[in-house]
Design a protein around this motif. Structure first.
Motif, short mmCIF file in Angstrom:
data_model
loop_
_atom_site.label_atom_id
_atom_site.label_comp_id
_atom_site.label_asym_id
_atom_site.label_seq_id
_atom_site.Cartn_x
_atom_site.Cartn_y
_atom_site.Cartn_z
N ALA A 1 0.82 -1.20 0.00
CA ALA A 1 0.00 0.00 0.00
C ALA A 1 0.86 1.26 0.00
O ALA A 1 0.50 2.27 -0.60
CB ALA A 1 -0.93 0.00 1.21
N ALA B 1 2.08 1.69 -3.47
CA ALA B 1 0.98 2.12 -4.34
C ALA B 1 0.55 3.55 -4.02
O ALA B 1 0.33 4.36 -4.93
CB ALA B 1 -0.20 1.17 -4.18
N ASN C 1 -2.18 -0.98 -6.15
CA ASN C 1 -2.49 -1.67 -4.89
C ASN C 1 -3.15 -3.02 -5.16
O ASN C 1 -2.77 -4.05 -4.59
CB ASN C 1 -3.43 -0.77 -4.07
CG ASN C 1 -3.49 -1.19 -2.61
OD1 ASN C 1 -3.06 -2.26 -2.25
ND2 ASN C 1 -4.06 -0.31 -1.79
#
Length: 375
Positions: free
Chosen positions: A317, A320, A355
């Protein structure tokens, strides 16, 4: 009926105490039972000893004249066994017969269709193992973890419901029939039951270089089977999982943009710092929803597994969000003059795409065992 399959080769000295103890353990369980000795024509008279014991105990004897090998002997026992519940154990008394009722109980009361006698769950263990033998066992289990998530996947002591054998193309190599079954049989629930493993009382161990090479060859064969030969099986939950992932992503946008706006407009925080804080909190929010809702069927329930998954999720995450969301925002707003709000939503979209791909292929990826069992 319960059938206990015991493969033997030169186990004459162990046979009488073993059969006596197994019969005593099975006598505590309601219903009929049989002890099936599958002997590879042992020169020490194991088969003759088994025939003698059959006069006193519920023993059946199968002698194989032209074939040897523990795994194939067990398969021959499966074919001959009459029980709808079948068990396998070693003949050298390394598996305690008094543990049989606990394995059967796991099938009857815990809803399992395969119960594994495990040395590596709380309450289990091994007596008098050298550090070297423990190390070899650890390496063997590590090499097989990509096939299935069972802790004691090299166990030779287990019970199962016969129905799981239907349609399973079992072709074991060497000594680890359980590993073959875990990969190729359609099991709904596998339970590990703690046992105490002990070294044999009589006779010589059959663990040698040839056995080790056979195990490595078996691993390669199973990895090949899963990757290239296993039938494609539709994951009926994939659509639901994707929908949940999307809903969690939408909730993350709400958290993300809500906090970003609150920090930027209500608290006068610089927009890049506000974005960083909002991204971090939305990452944590999304992880908990995905862990406990989207991918809850993947079985990662203990704290250690959750923390490991959380670390991977946060890394993905972070890449991303900061590599997609934050960087896109910075480039669009500062260099291209795009309005901050529009640039922010473009960044969110880019971050979500990265993600999803990374988490689907790494963080929440199914194990090979789950894929082969249609999970």
């Amino acid at each position: 009926m319960i059938s206990i399959v015991i493969p033997t080769y030169n186990e004459k000295e162990n046979l009488e105490p073993l059969v006596t103890q197994v019969a005593a353990a099975l006598s505590t369980i309601n219903g009929q039972a049989e002890i099936l000795i599958v002997d590879d024509d042992s020169p020490d008279g194991t088969a003759a000893e088994a025939e003698r014991l059959a006069q006193k105990f519920p023993v059946s004897v199968l002698v194989r004249k032209n074939e040897r090998g523990l795994a194939t002997a067990v398969l021959a026992g499966f074919d001959r066994a009459r029980g709808d519940v079948v068990g396998v154990m070693d003949a050298d008394l390394s598996h305690r017969p008094q543990d049989l009722p606990a394995l059967i109980k796991a099938l009857n009361e815990q809803g399992a269709d395969l119960a594994v006698g495990s040395r590596f769950v709380p309450g289990g263990g091994s007596e008098d193992w050298s550090r070297w033998r423990g190390f070899v066992s650890s390496v063997a289990r590590f090499l097989g973890r990509g096939l299935c998530p069972i802790r004691d996947l090299t166990s030779g002591f287990f019970m199962f419901k016969r129905e799981i054998l239907e349609g399973a193309p079992l072709q074991p190599v060497g000594y680890k029939i359980l590993l073959e079954m875990l990969v190729k049989c359609r099991t709904r629930k596998v339970v590990e039951v703690p046992i105490l493993f002990r070294d044999r009382t009589h006779g010589a161990s059959k663990l040698d270089t040839r056995t080790t090479l056979a195990y490595l060859g078996h691993l390669l064969a199973l990895y090949y089977w899963i990757l290239f030969k296993a039938s494609a099986r539709k994951d009926v939950g994939s659509t639901i999982t994707f929908a949940r992932f999307g809903l969690v992503g939408l909730s993350g946008i709400v958290v993300n943009y809500g906090l970003f706006s609150l920090l930027r407009w209500a608290m006068d925080v610089p927009y890049l710092l506000a974005a960083a804080v909002a991204i971090e909190l939305s990452i944590l929010s999304n992880f908990f929803f995905n862990h406990y809702w989207t991918w809850r069927h993947r079985g990662e329930t203990d704290l250690g597994a959750m923390l490991h998954r959380a670390l991977k999720y946060h890394l993905v995450a972070g890449i991303a969000a900061f590599g997609g969301n934050w960087l896109i925002l910075y480039i669009l707003a500062d260099f291209l003059g795009v309005p901050v709000d529009l640039a922010y939503f473009v960044g969110i979209a880019a971050g979500m795409a990265v993600n999803f791909v990374l988490n689907d292929r790494w963080t929440f990826a199914r194990t090979l065992w789950e894929r082969s069992n249609g999970r």
